[in-house]
Scaffold this active site. Structure first.
Site, PDB file in Angstrom:
ATOM      1  CD  GLU A 293      -3.543   4.353  -1.234  1.00 15.36           C
ATOM      2  OE1 GLU A 293      -3.822   5.560  -1.324  1.00 15.36           O
ATOM      3  OE2 GLU A 293      -3.205   3.822  -0.153  1.00 15.36           O
TER       4      GLU A 293
ATOM      5  CG  ASP B 123      -0.077   6.983  -1.199  1.00 12.93           C
ATOM      6  OD1 ASP B 123      -1.138   7.437  -1.656  1.00 12.93           O
ATOM      7  OD2 ASP B 123       0.718   7.671  -0.522  1.00 12.93           O
TER       8      ASP B 123
ATOM      9  CG  ASP C 111      -6.096   0.939   3.320  1.00 15.50           C
ATOM     10  OD1 ASP C 111      -5.872   2.122   3.015  1.00 15.50           O
ATOM     11  OD2 ASP C 111      -6.403   0.569   4.473  1.00 15.50           O
TER      12      ASP C 111
ATOM     13  CD  GLU D 177      -2.435   1.154   2.794  1.00 15.79           C
ATOM     14  OE1 GLU D 177      -2.837   2.231   3.255  1.00 15.79           O
ATOM     15  OE2 GLU D 177      -2.524   0.065   3.408  1.00 15.79           O
TER      16      GLU D 177
END
Length: 475
Positions: A253, A173, A250, A169
């Site tokens: 990502e 991101d 979440d 994650e």
């Protein structure tokens, strides 16, 4: 007692789980060597297959027999010097590839065992959701364990002794922001060397570009896309956890992070996957920049009462035979200005929508409509303005300069030769004008906005509204 390690399965794998149980290396084999050619390959798998191809080529040329042992009758005349006699026992041969599998012949059994082991380290046994996810994102994973990890919540990972999505994650991101920034710049900016004063330019400012990027990277958009694509149904939740927008965000990502690792930072692949996940189309960026009723209501309430209105959002679950639907209910409590119209100071509206943000937006829109309908949104009673079509542009500017209203913003669109449409937006109120000329379209838009502002202040006359609709219906 020794501490439990991450690789020790602590609980029996849940029934009806969308993902197959994680097995230790060498257990639960499903994929066979003949499947290898149809699978995406990593370096190890590619090297193993090259060894087999090399050995098969030696069989074809006669250096090896069909059982991959040395051919005692093989004559390599091209390798012999003139006058050199052939060695009756050619045991000195060393293969160029696969030396680890060579002992007076190719160890086909050892090679097959290693190939099978490696395939099953990378591939999940069937049935699994891998094929469905591949169809959605347009990418086939080499290591399908990475894909499963991207869908694994920390609570589930702790219960069943496997890895969770959090590190993926973090990676996803960072890459997501970079790819979206790149796409926003590609679509909304330009480089022109003839513009010596500003070679790199855009009609959007830095703040607007940031807002557009935020639209595609914010949690609400990511979770909404996860639901629309059907990816949220594969998230592995721990005991006591419930599906949530945060978990869907979440996962999106982490899924990007998993593609980063599996593709070895192949940016072309990453751009294609992220585009499929987010659908980054900026044909109408002004729609993204347009102030929402949620933002409008919050700013109005803060200005008049020094605090935000109260939003309470709950999720309702309904189950049918094919799927589970998650709808959201928003209860909005807000204040109305003191008045002599009989409207209570404390008000409340209710709204339902498919998403959390949608429920909030609809509730704010209902609250806004209530205040406008009761003439409580804006105070123009002492402004001394009577809307006139020819003076509407200047009248709006006068109200702005006297701080009665926000600054009006005009947006134009050309339909044909000298055929224009103009939208005027001011303090959450908008008006539309169409005419055979840009200036006339702007006047009409300003007039409609002015009349609607008067209506929102509770002082609109019938003749003003009739004139507005007459003007709007003109060809």
């Amino acid at each position: 007692m020794s501490k439990s390690t991450k690789n020790e399965v602590k609980k029996i794998w849940p029934e009806n789980c969308p993902w197959p149980e994680v097995v230790k290396p060498g257990e639960g084999e499903f994929w066979e060597p003949e499947d290898a050619d149809a699978l995406p390959m990593d370096d190890v798998l590619e090297e193993l297959l090259e060894i087999r191809d090399y050995m098969d080529a030696l069989v074809e040329e006669g250096r090896l027999l069909e059982d991959y042992t040395l051919n005692p009758d093989y004559e390599a005349e091209e390798d012999m010097d003139p006058g050199e006699e052939e060695d009756e026992d050619d045991t000195s041969f060393v293969p160029e590839k696969g030396i680890d599998y060579w002992d007076d012949g190719f160890d086909i059994d050892g090679w097959t065992e290693d190939l099978t082991m490696h395939i099953n380290l990378l591939k999940l046994p069937l049935p699994s959701p891998v094929a469905e996810i591949r169809q959605i994102i347009g990418y086939e994973f080499i290591n399908e364990n990475l894909l499963r990890q991207a869908f694994t919540r920390r609570a589930f990972a702790l219960e069943y002794g496997i890895g969770d999505c959090e590190k993926l994650e973090f990676l996803g991101d960072s890459v997501l922001n970079q790819v979206v920034t790149q796409e926003v710049i590609r679509q909304l900016t330009d480089v022109d060397v003839t513009r010596t004063e500003e070679p790199f330019y855009s009609r959007h400012g830095e703040g607007e570009l940031s807002r557009i990027r935020e639209h595609f990277t914010c949690g609400e958009y990511l979770s909404d896309r996860a639901r629309k694509l059907g990816l949220d149904q594969y998230i592995l939740y721990g005991t006591g956890e419930h599906p949530s927008d945060s978990a869907a965000e979440d996962m999106m990502e982490a899924l990007i992070g998993a593609v980063v690792i599996d593709s070895d930072w192949d940016w072309k692949t990453l751009e294609e996957v992220i585009d499929r996940l987010l659908c980054i189309q900026l044909m109408h960026p002004d729609r993204i920049l347009k102030t929402t009723y949620y933002e409008l209501m919050n700013a109005w309430h803060q200005k008049h009462f020094g605090q935000m209105p109260e939003y309470e959002v709950d999720r309702h679950v309904s189950v049918n035979q094919r799927r589970t639907d998650y709808d959201y209910h928003c209860s909005l409590r807000f204040q109305a200005p003191e008045n002599d119209t009989g409207v209570w100071i404390m008000q409340r509206v209710e709204a339902d929508a498919e998403t959390r943000s949608g429920a909030r937006e609809l509730a704010a829109r209902l609250a806004y409509a209530f205040l406008v309908d009761h003439g409580l949104w804006i105070r123009l009673s002492d402004a001394g303005i009577e809307p006139r079509l020819e003076d509407a542009i200047n009248q709006l500017q006068e109200l702005y300069q006297k701080k009665y209203i926000d600054q009006p913003v005009y947006e134009f669109e050309e339909f044909g030769q000298d055929e224009w449409s103009c939208t005027c937006i001011c303090g959450g109120v908008d008006g539309l004008g169409r005419a055979g000329g840009k200036t006339k379209a702007k006047k009409k838009a300003a007039f409609m906005t002015l009349v609607r502002l008067m209506k929102s202040a509770g002082i609109c006359r019938d003749e003003w509204e009739r004139e507005m609709w007459r003007m709007f219906s003109e060809e």
